[in-house]
Design a protein around this motif. Structure first.
Motif, PDB file in Angstrom:
ATOM      1  N   ASP A 121       0.871  -1.057   0.010  1.00 23.48           N
ATOM      2  CA  ASP A 121      -0.026  -0.086   0.053  1.00 23.48           C
ATOM      3  C   ASP A 121       0.703   0.965   0.346  1.00 23.48           C
ATOM      4  O   ASP A 121       0.574   2.733  -0.710  1.00 23.48           O
ATOM      5  N   PHE A 130       0.509   4.231  -2.682  1.00 21.90           N
ATOM      6  CA  PHE A 130       0.731   5.202  -2.187  1.00 21.90           C
ATOM      7  C   PHE A 130       1.874   6.618  -2.648  1.00 21.90           C
ATOM      8  O   PHE A 130       1.484   7.645  -3.693  1.00 21.90           O
ATOM      9  N   GLU A 176       1.636   7.271  -6.854  1.00 25.44           N
ATOM     10  CA  GLU A 176       0.416   8.081  -6.742  1.00 25.44           C
ATOM     11  C   GLU A 176       0.739   9.441  -6.450  1.00 25.44           C
ATOM     12  O   GLU A 176       0.144  11.140  -7.199  1.00 25.44           O
ATOM     13  N   ALA A 188       0.255  15.141   2.812  1.00 25.59           N
ATOM     14  CA  ALA A 188      -0.203  13.438   1.693  1.00 25.59           C
ATOM     15  C   ALA A 188       0.896  13.260   1.824  1.00 25.59           C
ATOM     16  O   ALA A 188       1.234  12.434   2.004  1.00 25.59           O
ATOM     17  N   TYR A 219       3.160   9.956   4.045  1.00 27.67           N
ATOM     18  CA  TYR A 219       3.472   9.365   3.124  1.00 27.67           C
ATOM     19  C   TYR A 219       4.678   8.049   3.997  1.00 27.67           C
ATOM     20  O   TYR A 219       4.949   7.090   3.903  1.00 27.67           O
ATOM     21  N   GLU A 274      -5.002   5.955   4.336  1.00 29.70           N
ATOM     22  CA  GLU A 274      -6.590   6.762   4.114  1.00 29.70           C
ATOM     23  C   GLU A 274      -6.309   7.948   4.310  1.00 29.70           C
ATOM     24  O   GLU A 274      -6.795   8.390   3.271  1.00 29.70           O
ATOM     25  N   ARG A 321      -4.723   9.504   1.560  1.00 26.49           N
ATOM     26  CA  ARG A 321      -5.444   9.031   0.272  1.00 26.49           C
ATOM     27  C   ARG A 321      -6.404  10.522   0.361  1.00 26.49           C
ATOM     28  O   ARG A 321      -6.918  11.022  -1.068  1.00 26.49           O
ATOM     29  N   TYR A 322      -6.966  10.493   1.101  1.00 28.10           N
ATOM     30  CA  TYR A 322      -7.808  11.986   0.850  1.00 28.10           C
ATOM     31  C   TYR A 322      -7.232  12.991   0.989  1.00 28.10           C
ATOM     32  O   TYR A 322      -8.391  13.920  -0.009  1.00 28.10           O
ATOM     33  N   GLY A 324      -8.185   3.904  -2.826  1.00 29.87           N
ATOM     34  CA  GLY A 324      -8.547   5.344  -2.124  1.00 29.87           C
ATOM     35  C   GLY A 324     -10.038   5.647  -1.720  1.00 29.87           C
ATOM     36  O   GLY A 324     -10.982   4.849  -2.059  1.00 29.87           O
ATOM     37  N   CYS A 370     -15.387   2.891  -6.181  1.00 25.96           N
ATOM     38  CA  CYS A 370     -14.152   3.843  -6.110  1.00 25.96           C
ATOM     39  C   CYS A 370     -15.392   4.296  -7.192  1.00 25.96           C
ATOM     40  O   CYS A 370     -15.641   3.276  -7.873  1.00 25.96           O
TER      41      CYS A 370
END
Length: 257
Positions: A73, A77, A80, A104, A108, A132, A135-136, A164, A185
Motif C-alpha cells: 500500500d 501510494f 500516486e 499527503a 507517506y 487512508e 489518499r483523501y 482510495g 471507487c
C-alpha cells in the motif's frame, strides 16, 4: 535490644535501596501515536500481548501478511504521489491546496517510518489510518487544482482500500451471498454497474489467493482503513445482521454500537 534495632534499621535501608534500583531499571512503557489522529501527540500503551486496544481487541504481534500488505500500500501510494506531481506541475497551488499536498506527503513519510517500527496489530491499524488520510488529501489536491468541489469524506473502496476514497455505493453480491450496498471507487463502481467484476484485493491464504475479507489475519489492516466510518450505513450493513456472510465477519468489532 539496641543491636536488634540497629539490624532492623539496616535491613529497612537495604530494602529501600533495592526498591529504588529496580524502579530505575524497569523499561518505560512503549509509546504509540494517539488513535484517530495520524499526527497527534503520543500516548503510552503497555506492550504486553493481550492489553485491550481500540476496537475492543487485544494486541497481537504483526504478521508477515499484514506487513506485506502495508508495504504494498505504501509503495502504491508513493506512485500516486508521483502522478500527483505531474498533475500539478506548472500550476500555482493556493494555501489550501498546498496544505493538502503537504498532508499527503507527511502521510507517506509517516506510514513508511512507522512500518519500520511496527510490532503489533495496533500498529497495523494505525498505519492504515495514516494511508487512508493521505489518499483523501490527494483527492482534495486534485479537486482544488481543477476547480472541482472537495470530495465527500467517505470510506475507502470496499473492494480494495488502496483504491482510495469511495465515490458512491453500488449494489453488489459476493458469490453465494446477499446483495448489499458497498462503497466503491469510481472505477469499481463503473465495473459493477456495467456487469463486470470489481477489482478485488486478493491476499494469500495457504496456497490460494482469496479476497482479503476471507482471511482473518487481515482484520487489523481492514479495521485501520474502515474504523473511522462506524456510522456509515453501507459498512454497518456489511458487518451486521443477516447480510454478514463468511469472511465479512473479520470486520465485526470494527464499530461500537
Amino acid at each position: 535490644m539496641s543491636g536488634f534495632l540497629t539490624m532492623l534499621m539496616v535491613m529497612m535501608v537495604v530494602g529501600a535501596i533495592v526498591s529504588m534500583t529496580s524502579r530505575r531499571s524497569a523499561p518505560p512503557p512503549r509509546q504509540l501515536h494517539g488513535w484517530g489522529d495520524p499526527y497527534g501527540p503520543p500516548q503510552q500503551i503497555h506492550p504486553a500481548v493481550g492489553y485491550p486496544q481500540p476496537y475492543g481487541q487485544p494486541v497481537h504481534p504483526i504478521t508477515p501478511g499484514t506487513r506485506a500488505a502495508l508495504d504494498t500500500d505504501i509503495t502504491t501510494f508513493g506512485g500516486e504521489l508521483r502522478d500527483l506531481d505531474l498533475d500539478v506541475v506548472g500550476r500555482e497551488l493556493d494555501a489550501a491546496a498546498h496544505a493538502d499536498y503537504t498532508r499527503a506527503l507527511d502521510a507517506y513519510d509517516g506510514a513508511k517510518n512507522q512500518l519500520q517500527r511496527a510490532q503489533t496489530d495496533a500498529d497495523v491499524r494505525r498505519i492504515a489510518e495514516i494511508l487512508e488520510d493521505g489518499r483523501y488529501a490527494v483527492a482534495c489536491v486534485k479537486a482544488r487544482v481543477t476547480g472541482q468541489p472537495l470530495p465527500e469524506k467517505r470510506p475507502p473502496c470496499f473492494f480494495d482500500p488502496a483504491h482510495g476514497p469511495s465515490t458512491q455505493n453500488v449494489r453488489w453480491a459476493p458469490p453465494g451471498g446477499a446483495v448489499r450496498d458497498v462503497p466503491a471507487c469510481a472505477a469499481d463502481a463503473q465495473r459493477v454497474m456495467t456487469g463486470h467484476d470489481p477489482s478485488i484485493r486478493l491476499v494469500p491464504m495457504g496456497a490460494r489467493q482469496v479476497p482479503y475479507w476471507e482471511n482473518q489475519q487481515y482484520a487489523p489492516w481492514a479495521q485501520g482503513y474502515y474504523g473511522r466510518y462506524g456510522t456509515d450505513p453501507a459498512l454497518r450493513q456489511i458487518t451486521h445482521g443477516a447480510l454478514m456472510i463468511g469472511g465479512f465477519s473479520l470486520l465485526l468489532g470494527l464499530f461500537d454500537d
